[in-house]
Design a protein around this motif. Structure first.
Motif, PDB file in Angstrom:
ATOM      1  N   ASP A   1       0.540  -1.145  -0.506  1.00 26.00           N
ATOM      2  CA  ASP A   1      -0.017   0.080   0.236  1.00 26.00           C
ATOM      3  C   ASP A   1       0.764   1.115   0.737  1.00 26.00           C
ATOM      4  O   ASP A   1       1.533   1.502   0.714  1.00 26.00           O
ATOM      5  N   LEU A   2       0.800   1.893  -1.114  1.00 26.24           N
ATOM      6  CA  LEU A   2       1.278   3.552  -1.058  1.00 26.24           C
ATOM      7  C   LEU A   2       1.804   4.376  -0.393  1.00 26.24           C
ATOM      8  O   LEU A   2       2.500   5.200  -0.483  1.00 26.24           O
ATOM      9  N   ASP A   3       0.368   3.956   0.595  1.00 24.33           N
ATOM     10  CA  ASP A   3      -0.085   4.854   1.411  1.00 24.33           C
ATOM     11  C   ASP A   3       0.750   4.805   3.044  1.00 24.33           C
ATOM     12  O   ASP A   3       0.991   5.430   4.029  1.00 24.33           O
ATOM     13  N   SER A   4       1.126   3.791   2.999  1.00 23.31           N
ATOM     14  CA  SER A   4       2.082   3.442   4.090  1.00 23.31           C
ATOM     15  C   SER A   4       3.666   3.123   3.825  1.00 23.31           C
ATOM     16  O   SER A   4       3.812   2.785   2.293  1.00 23.31           O
ATOM     17  N   PRO A   5       4.677   3.666   5.040  1.00 24.78           N
ATOM     18  CA  PRO A   5       5.878   3.487   4.638  1.00 24.78           C
ATOM     19  C   PRO A   5       6.790   2.530   4.378  1.00 24.78           C
ATOM     20  O   PRO A   5       7.454   2.256   3.389  1.00 24.78           O
ATOM     21  N   GLY A   6       5.663   1.849   4.660  1.00 20.08           N
ATOM     22  CA  GLY A   6       6.503   0.078   5.011  1.00 20.08           C
ATOM     23  C   GLY A   6       6.376  -1.019   3.796  1.00 20.08           C
ATOM     24  O   GLY A   6       4.715  -0.076   3.552  1.00 20.08           O
TER      25      GLY A   6
ATOM     26  N   PRO B   1       1.014 -10.663   6.780  1.00 19.86           N
ATOM     27  CA  PRO B   1       0.968  -9.334   7.270  1.00 19.86           C
ATOM     28  C   PRO B   1       2.315  -9.416   7.287  1.00 19.86           C
ATOM     29  O   PRO B   1       3.036  -9.955   8.112  1.00 19.86           O
ATOM     30  N   ALA B   2       2.855  -7.889   7.199  1.00 15.84           N
ATOM     31  CA  ALA B   2       4.402  -7.660   7.597  1.00 15.84           C
ATOM     32  C   ALA B   2       4.535  -6.661   8.106  1.00 15.84           C
ATOM     33  O   ALA B   2       3.715  -5.260   7.882  1.00 15.84           O
ATOM     34  N   ALA B   3       5.810  -6.085   8.833  1.00 13.61           N
ATOM     35  CA  ALA B   3       5.784  -4.604   8.774  1.00 13.61           C
ATOM     36  C   ALA B   3       7.260  -4.608   7.890  1.00 13.61           C
ATOM     37  O   ALA B   3       7.866  -6.120   7.808  1.00 13.61           O
ATOM     38  N   SER B   4       8.055  -3.488   8.150  1.00 12.22           N
ATOM     39  CA  SER B   4       9.510  -3.347   7.430  1.00 12.22           C
ATOM     40  C   SER B   4      10.260  -2.748   7.695  1.00 12.22           C
ATOM     41  O   SER B   4      10.464  -1.715   9.358  1.00 12.22           O
ATOM     42  N   ILE B   5      11.254  -3.357   8.620  1.00 13.03           N
ATOM     43  CA  ILE B   5      12.574  -2.671   8.853  1.00 13.03           C
ATOM     44  C   ILE B   5      14.093  -2.358   8.044  1.00 13.03           C
ATOM     45  O   ILE B   5      14.155  -2.679   7.461  1.00 13.03           O
ATOM     46  N   LEU B   6      14.579  -0.894   7.994  1.00 12.71           N
ATOM     47  CA  LEU B   6      14.972  -0.803   7.332  1.00 12.71           C
ATOM     48  C   LEU B   6      16.813  -0.622   8.250  1.00 12.71           C
ATOM     49  O   LEU B   6      16.166   0.232   9.330  1.00 12.71           O
ATOM     50  N   PHE B   7      17.812  -1.152   8.143  1.00 17.44           N
ATOM     51  CA  PHE B   7      19.231  -1.330   8.825  1.00 17.44           C
ATOM     52  C   PHE B   7      19.865   0.310   8.285  1.00 17.44           C
ATOM     53  O   PHE B   7      19.467   0.424   6.955  1.00 17.44           O
ATOM     54  N   ARG B   8      20.780   1.161   9.242  1.00 17.13           N
ATOM     55  CA  ARG B   8      21.412   2.217   8.878  1.00 17.13           C
ATOM     56  C   ARG B   8      22.744   2.018   9.300  1.00 17.13           C
ATOM     57  O   ARG B   8      22.870   0.701   9.992  1.00 17.13           O
ATOM     58  N   GLY B   9      23.261   2.339   8.442  1.00 11.05           N
ATOM     59  CA  GLY B   9      24.584   1.891   9.067  1.00 11.05           C
ATOM     60  C   GLY B   9      25.402   1.246   7.464  1.00 11.05           C
ATOM     61  O   GLY B   9      24.687   0.546   6.957  1.00 11.05           O
TER      62      GLY B   9
ATOM     63  N   LEU C   1       7.708   1.182   8.975  1.00 10.78           N
ATOM     64  CA  LEU C   1       8.789   0.829   8.288  1.00 10.78           C
ATOM     65  C   LEU C   1       9.321   1.413   9.550  1.00 10.78           C
ATOM     66  O   LEU C   1       9.118   2.465  10.062  1.00 10.78           O
ATOM     67  N   ILE C   2       9.999   0.814  10.228  1.00  9.45           N
ATOM     68  CA  ILE C   2      11.133   0.996  11.711  1.00  9.45           C
ATOM     69  C   ILE C   2      12.788   1.220  10.794  1.00  9.45           C
ATOM     70  O   ILE C   2      13.048   0.347  10.294  1.00  9.45           O
TER      71      ILE C   2
END
Length: 950
Positions: A92-97, A122-130, A223-224
């Motif tokens: 869904d483009l309205d959700s960040p993840g 159903p899922a959520a997203s994790i974006l690793f930084r660094g 998205l976290i």
């Protein structure tokens, strides 16, 4: 009729619309096609998912994509003979993840149609930084994968996508970041992380599990962002801790074997202290600062491990060399104390036994060798020593043996002074071995450079560590372009100025050509810059004398020197072809710079800004020089990198807090393995991780100087005590060189004996210090090289004493200084003949003759006498009894001007002699003869003094 026709049309349209919804992307059936259809449902609610994407790929090439209808259905046709991968996902483009975890299905070649029921989690997203920073590498790890565990991968004969990263099992069909991960909601999951990199030809792997994200209450499509540093920091900490613990165990094992490891213990404590600092910073979530401490601890520990391993290896390997060294020392002692061959042969094994007993119980390397092997080697070494004792007189000249015999007798006659000198030398060598150490190491270091330009620029200069002698190396080592992006991510950096620069070469890089003339201007240097950054740091925009300075958005524009523009008639904004090899492109001359001021600009490291080129010198040798400003063009960084493949030569950076330059330089050097230059006041410093020279025990240099002066005084007293003996030796025909050799032989005997005993006592002193818990911060001299260094130190010390004494003692040639009488007047018509009590070897005769001739010519020049009024001739004659060499000075100089009459200097060597004796044959009155002989004696004495100084 019209009504029926209208109903038919409406029915046809309805059927067409219905078909478009049920089979939205179907196409005409082909003979080799098969139908793939199905429904996509939410795994939790079992409701159809509308607008889910179903894409089919083959060999990582997209074939077709369809969208599910309102019922969640899809249908498409594929070639039945080709394998495919089908991906089903929804976002869904309205959700960040991402809202659901994608599904992958393998479609193998088959004749039958396929009907699927796909349930998305159903899922959520994790974006690793660094980045993946690990202490073993100066670059972030290049390859990594994230694997989400806890998903049912076998459900309904299809699997959920659970692997992400740079090289997942499935290609990146979602076109998302390699660090973007999808995890299920309300389910237990973990993320297994694998990372790898190639370091020095060896692939390093790292593995860890992220298992602390389950407690986060994730929502569908959320998205976290999670920092990688907190996980890599823990891995680095545990890895470094394990390494330090292993090193501690290795050090303990070596210490139990008797090695003196006080400094190594200090190195280990320093590494452990850095580890503790990292632990504290990790607890405060200062992961970047903790990484720097861990990196330094790791580098120091690696250097320590290498040192400990080399101690073990060198100790075992040096036992054999040192054993034979003790055999030679024992031989030297026997040779000193006894004259007869059988006495020497019988006593030297006893001396060896005494020395080796001390060596065995004090040198820990002996315990690393099987005792039976050591005994075998001792037996072989003693036999070799005996052989040397027999064959040395046969292969060494008799004169050398006689000189050493005479030196030994002199030493034995003066036992007290000999023993005192020997003790002095032994003390010197023992202190050298026990209380000093010189070694090379590896680690972080800061060097101060002596070159101080008048106008230092602020900031830090970053480059790849270069060879120790840049002038001897034509090419510089460039930086990795990825460093620009890595440094750009650091918040401490306010400005970043990369510089692209061509490698020096002999031929021009390119030529500037204009369409309106036949100009063919060679270009040897290209400078690519980021205009705004370079202007802020080095103020390079102040060089512009015409036109304008470069802008960050400029493309295909260049700056040239104002002298070149004037000489070639190139105007501002003129179009010029830049021809390189077979490629040619057009650039615009946007501005002119002052060439002389360009050469005066100094970069942050104190060196010039302009590139270099190669030139042919004498004998076709290459050397490197700075390019002339008329051979240089300045252009945007991207153009230089793209058009000329100019490598990144350096990076200048400005940081937010200039007072933290030294701290930030250390962090960059440790983290990226680069060389950092920065200035504090009017001094330039370089921070670098590399080889360093370590010196310990410098406090002992003053006592050493006292010892050396003591040896000098002893040798000087010895020479004056030998006054009568030296006169006797001269009278019987020994030349000054022979007498010097006698003193050298005495010095060598004292030096070899003192060096051997001193080294043995020095390594034994480590054992004593360890037993008495005496702490001296020096490294154990394990290698056998130090035994030879000890001999060299002792011999050189005694020789310095001897030569200094000889330098300031004129009694070495007493026969040249004693009074002499003119004797009886010869018969009328006969010349005067005088014997000179002085002898030289044949190889020294030419040098002596040249000196006397030069002295005579200098005398004539000082007196204003023309050399052409007479002549100097050389004669040689060989008879059955002797060889005769002579110089005839055929001059008759009146008394008003000088007192020389024709005279001859005659050197005679009898057949049974090795040296020449001298006679002066002259004519004239008694006063003239006296002056002539005095002149010859004085010239010979001057030559003798010169030979001693040389």
């Amino acid at each position: 009729m019209k009504t029926k026709w209208l109903i038919f049309i409406i029915f046809t349209i309805f059927i067409g619309l219905l078909s478009s919804f049920t089979l939205p992307c179907s196409r005409a059936q082909l003979p080799n096609d098969r139908l793939v259809s199905g429904v996509v449902l939410d795994n939790v609610t079992s409701q159809p998912i509308v607008n889910a994407s179903v894409s089919v790929w083959t060999y990582q090439r997209l074939v077709e994509t369809v969208i599910t209808n309102d019922s969640g259905r899809f249908a498409l046709k594929v070639n039945r003979e080709i394998p495919y991968q089908m991906y089903v996902y929804y976002d869904d483009l309205d959700s960040p993840g991402f809202d659901y975890i994608p599904v992958i299905k393998e479609l193998h070649p088959s004749n039958g149609n396929v009907t699927l029921s796909i349930r998305l989690l159903p899922a959520a997203s994790i974006l690793f930084r660094g980045n993946f920073w690990f202490v073993e590498s100066t670059n972030p790890f290049e390859t990594y994968t994230f694997t989400v565990t806890g998903l049912n991968l076998s459900q309904s004969n299809y699997g959920y996508v659970n692997t992400y990263g740079t090289s997942p099992p499935t290609h990146n069909f979602l076109n998302i970041s390699s660090k973007h991960i999808m995890v299920p909601l309300d389910a237990t999951f973990q993320i297994a992380v694998n990372a790898s990199i190639l370091v020095s030809g060896k692939k390093i792997h790292k593995f860890f599990v992220v298992n602390d994200l389950e407690s986060i209450n994730l929502a569908k499509g959320q998205l976290i962002q999670v920092g990688l540093e907190q996980y890599t920091s823990l891995i680095n900490y545990e890895f470094t801790e394990d390494q330090i613990n292993a090193t501690s165990h290795l050090l303990s094992q070596l210490e139990k074997k008797g090695f003196y490891l006080i400094v190594e213990k200090g190195d280990l404590i320093n590494a452990a202290s850095l580890l503790e600092q990292a632990r504290v910073k990790r607890s405060k979530m200062q992961y970047s600062k903790a990484y720097i401490d861990l990196k330094e601890a790791y580098i120091d520990n690696v250097a320590l491990v290498q040192r400990l391993e080399s101690i073990y290896t060198n100790a075992a390997g040096s036992v054999y060399i040192l054993t034979f060294f003790l055999v030679l020392t024992s031989l030297a002692i026997s040779l000193l104390l006894f004259e007869r061959i059988f006495q020497k042969l019988a006593t030297y094994p006893f001396f060896f036994s005494a020395l080796f007993s001390i060596f065995y119980y004090t040198y820990p390397g002996c315990l690393l060798i099987p005792f039976q092997s050591l005994l075998t080697f001792i037996f072989i070494s003693l036999i070799l020593g005996a052989v040397l004792l027999f064959i040395t007189p046969l292969i060494v000249k008799e004169k050398i043996i006689s000189t050493f015999s005479l030196a030994k007798r002199n030493l034995r006659r003066r036992k007290t002074r000999f023993i005192l000198t020997l003790i002095t030398v032994i003390t010197l060598v023992t202190s050298f071995v026990s209380f000093t150490s010189f070694s090379t190491g590896y680690g972080f270091t800061t060097k101060q450079h002596s070159y101080l330009p008048s106008n230092l620029s602020e900031g830090l200069f970053i480059q790849h560590p270069q060879p120790s002698d840049p002038q001897a190396t034509f090419y510089f080592i460039p930086l990795e372009p990825s460093l620009i992006e890595l440094l750009g991510e650091q918040s401490e950096i306010r400005q970043l100025a990369p510089k692209a620069e061509n490698q020096p070469q002999l031929s021009p890089l390119a030529f500037l050509n204009t369409s309106s003339s036949s100009l063919h201007i060679p270009i040897h240097g290209v400078i690519g810059i980021q205009p705004s950054a370079e202007a802020e740091i080095l103020k390079i925009d102040n060089l512009i004398t015409g036109g304008r300075y470069l802008r960050d958005e400029d493309e295909n524009v260049i700056l040239i020197s104002d002298d070149l523009a004037k000489e070639k008639g190139i105007e501002i904004n003129s179009q010029i072809n830049l021809q390189r090899a077979r490629a040619s492109f057009q650039v615009t001359v946007i501005g002119l710079f002052d060439g002389r001021r360009l050469l005066q600009i100094k970069d942050i490291n104190g060196e010039g800004l302009s590139p270099s080129k190669l030139m042919l010198g004498e004998r076709e040798s290459l050397h490197k020089i700075r390019c002339n400003p008329n051979e240089i063009i300045i252009m945007p960084f991207k153009d230089a990198a793209d058009s000329f493949n100019a490598p990144l030569s350096r990076l200048n950076v400005l940081i937010e807090n200039p007072q933290d330059q030294s701290i930030f330089a250390k962090e960059l050097a440790l983290k990226h393995g680069v060389s950092i230059y920065y200035s504090i006041g009017q001094k330039i410093y370089e921070a670098i991780v590399g080889s360093l020279i370590e010196e310990r025990g410098s406090f002992i240099f003053i006592p050493w100087l006292i010892v050396i002066l003591n040896v000098v005084v002893t040798m000087l007293n010895s020479i004056f005590e030998y006054r009568k003996e030296i006169k006797t030796l001269s009278a019987v025909g020994l030349s000054p060189s022979d007498i010097i050799e006698l003193f050298i032989a005495e010095a060598a005997v004292i030096g070899i004996a003192g060096g051997g005993i001193g080294y043995l006592l020095g390594i034994g002193n480590y054992k004593l210090m360890s037993m008495l818990s005496i702490i001296v911060e020096v490294r154990f001299k394990v290698s056998a090289v130090w035994s030879f260094a000890s001999i060299l130190l002792s011999v050189s010390t005694v020789l310095v004493g001897a030569f200094v004494a000889l330098r300031y003692s004129i009694v070495i040639t007493p026969s040249m200084l004693r009074r002499w009488k003119i004797g009886t007047t010869p018969p009328t018509g006969k010349p005067w003949t005088f014997s000179i009590p002085f002898r030289v070897r044949e190889k020294e005769l030419a040098s002596l003759f040249d000196h006397v001739t030069t002295s005579f010519k200098n005398y004539m020049i000082n007196e204003g006498i023309d050399e052409k009024t007479g002549e100097i001739k050389y004669f040689s004659k060989e008879t059955d009894d002797a060889n005769i060499m002579s110089i005839h000075f055929n001059y008759f100089i009146g008394r008003a001007l000088a007192r020389f009459f024709p005279f001859q200097l005659v050197a005679t060597k009898n057949k049974n002699e090795d040296t020449y004796s001298f006679d002066v044959i002259c004519k004239g009155g008694e006063e003239n003869v006296k002056e002539t002989v005095n002149f010859i004696r004085r010239s010979i004495m001057e030559w003798s003094a010169t030979q001693m100084r040389n």
